[in-house]
Design a protein around this motif. Sequence first.
Motif, PDB file in Angstrom:
ATOM      1  N   SER A   1       7.031 -41.083  -6.473  1.00  0.00           N
ATOM      2  CA  SER A   1       6.330 -40.208  -5.533  1.00  0.00           C
ATOM      3  C   SER A   1       4.993 -40.834  -5.144  1.00  0.00           C
ATOM      4  O   SER A   1       4.264 -41.340  -5.996  1.00  0.00           O
ATOM      5  CB  SER A   1       6.104 -38.831  -6.152  1.00  0.00           C
ATOM      6  OG  SER A   1       7.331 -38.176  -6.372  1.00  0.00           O
TER       7      SER A   1
ATOM      8  N   SER B   1       7.335 -45.290  -1.275  1.00  0.00           N
ATOM      9  CA  SER B   1       8.270 -44.460  -2.029  1.00  0.00           C
ATOM     10  C   SER B   1       9.635 -45.130  -2.127  1.00  0.00           C
ATOM     11  O   SER B   1      10.283 -45.119  -3.181  1.00  0.00           O
ATOM     12  CB  SER B   1       8.391 -43.091  -1.369  1.00  0.00           C
ATOM     13  OG  SER B   1       9.203 -42.231  -2.135  1.00  0.00           O
TER      14      SER B   1
ATOM     15  N   ARG C   1       2.568 -36.358   1.055  1.00  0.00           N
ATOM     16  CA  ARG C   1       3.247 -36.954  -0.094  1.00  0.00           C
ATOM     17  C   ARG C   1       4.666 -37.315   0.312  1.00  0.00           C
ATOM     18  O   ARG C   1       5.244 -36.719   1.223  1.00  0.00           O
ATOM     19  CB  ARG C   1       3.254 -36.004  -1.298  1.00  0.00           C
ATOM     20  CG  ARG C   1       4.027 -34.730  -1.072  1.00  0.00           C
ATOM     21  CD  ARG C   1       3.862 -33.757  -2.241  1.00  0.00           C
ATOM     22  NE  ARG C   1       4.615 -34.164  -3.420  1.00  0.00           N
ATOM     23  CZ  ARG C   1       4.568 -33.521  -4.579  1.00  0.00           C
ATOM     24  NH1 ARG C   1       3.789 -32.466  -4.736  1.00  0.00           N
ATOM     25  NH2 ARG C   1       5.282 -33.931  -5.604  1.00  0.00           N
TER      26      ARG C   1
ATOM     27  N   ALA D   1      12.035 -30.144  -7.840  1.00  0.00           N
ATOM     28  CA  ALA D   1      10.766 -30.698  -8.281  1.00  0.00           C
ATOM     29  C   ALA D   1      10.132 -29.749  -9.287  1.00  0.00           C
ATOM     30  O   ALA D   1      10.231 -28.534  -9.190  1.00  0.00           O
ATOM     31  CB  ALA D   1       9.828 -30.908  -7.103  1.00  0.00           C
TER      32      ALA D   1
ATOM     33  N   GLU E   1       8.287 -37.892  -1.668  1.00  0.00           N
ATOM     34  CA  GLU E   1       8.883 -37.641  -2.971  1.00  0.00           C
ATOM     35  C   GLU E   1       9.756 -38.789  -3.452  1.00  0.00           C
ATOM     36  O   GLU E   1      10.543 -39.343  -2.694  1.00  0.00           O
ATOM     37  CB  GLU E   1       9.743 -36.376  -2.922  1.00  0.00           C
ATOM     38  CG  GLU E   1       8.950 -35.091  -2.781  1.00  0.00           C
ATOM     39  CD  GLU E   1       8.063 -34.820  -3.970  1.00  0.00           C
ATOM     40  OE1 GLU E   1       8.418 -35.217  -5.096  1.00  0.00           O
ATOM     41  OE2 GLU E   1       7.006 -34.208  -3.768  1.00  0.00           O
TER      42      GLU E   1
ATOM     43  N   ASP F   1       0.939 -29.786  -4.629  1.00  0.00           N
ATOM     44  CA  ASP F   1       1.621 -30.051  -3.370  1.00  0.00           C
ATOM     45  C   ASP F   1       0.624 -30.359  -2.259  1.00  0.00           C
ATOM     46  O   ASP F   1      -0.598 -30.379  -2.473  1.00  0.00           O
ATOM     47  CB  ASP F   1       2.479 -28.848  -2.987  1.00  0.00           C
ATOM     48  CG  ASP F   1       3.861 -29.269  -2.533  1.00  0.00           C
ATOM     49  OD1 ASP F   1       3.973 -30.355  -1.953  1.00  0.00           O
ATOM     50  OD2 ASP F   1       4.815 -28.507  -2.772  1.00  0.00           O
TER      51      ASP F   1
ATOM     52  N   ALA G   1       7.457 -28.450  -1.925  1.00  0.00           N
ATOM     53  CA  ALA G   1       8.119 -29.467  -2.712  1.00  0.00           C
ATOM     54  C   ALA G   1       9.628 -29.325  -2.542  1.00  0.00           C
ATOM     55  O   ALA G   1      10.122 -28.228  -2.333  1.00  0.00           O
ATOM     56  CB  ALA G   1       7.739 -29.315  -4.194  1.00  0.00           C
TER      57      ALA G   1
END
Length: 286
Positions: free
Chosen positions: A104, A98, A120, A281, A122, A133, A277
């Motif tokens: 992302s 990232s 994840r 987002a 971002e 998500d 998130a």
Amino acid sequence: MEAASAGTGGVPRVFALIRALVAVQAEGGRVTQLARAIGLTQGTTHRLLQSLVAEGMVEQDERSKLYRLSTEFFALAAKAGNPGDLRSICRPALLRLSASLGDSIFLLVRSGFDAICLDRSEGPFPIRSFTGDIGGRVALGVGQGALSILAFLPEAEREEVIRFNLSRVREYGVYDEVYLRTEIERVRQTGYAARNTGLLEGMAGVGVPVLDREGRAVAALSVGTISARLNEDRLPTVVELLKREAAAIGPRIHPFDATLRRPAQSLAGQPSEQLLAPPGAANPSV
């Protein structure tokens, strides 16, 4: 002198026998077969096997008389665990990717006929993704990450997933069996999925499989970004970075990691802020 008896007593012989049992685990092994594999007499091999049976590490089928490593053996190995589960192992890679790419990054793991977003990291651009998500899921074959997992499953498993999921992927309107199989073959040849179907307008992505020590796809790393940031000039760099991280993760995957068997349950108890998130987002598409 028996070939496997060299060394410090019986320990090397026991481990030689365990390795031989691993090699025949699916069908089981006879005393004669195992003795030949490890270079011991049948009598010595039989005594070692009976010792392992007594400890619960080996079992013998009453009818066929074949020996296999027992469930207790694998339970013990699982209990030994791993310093980190898949999510912990992959987290630094997600952060590095990232930061390097400014996009992302998603970690997807197989769950039956689906792929689940396990984690994840971002990037600065609000995006939408098929899994949404953390904890979101999508049919294997839909989206770059899920497609890269499907493409690198063993053939029999891959065919089973295709048969089950075909009606599901058709619901998106641009998928059919020919298209899906063509894309699977493309991914197998290149080692990544990057075809933009146009289902998520303005979005683009790349997915690469994470293979365990046996070469089986158990997860995927994928990039989600806006289409303008994934042109032909930038694509090779993105693919190279993803493949490099995936190759480093693969050998560290513990075969008994509970995350791989129950990915959804592994997310239970995560701090709520990790499952949401960040502000700003876009609402993810599912």
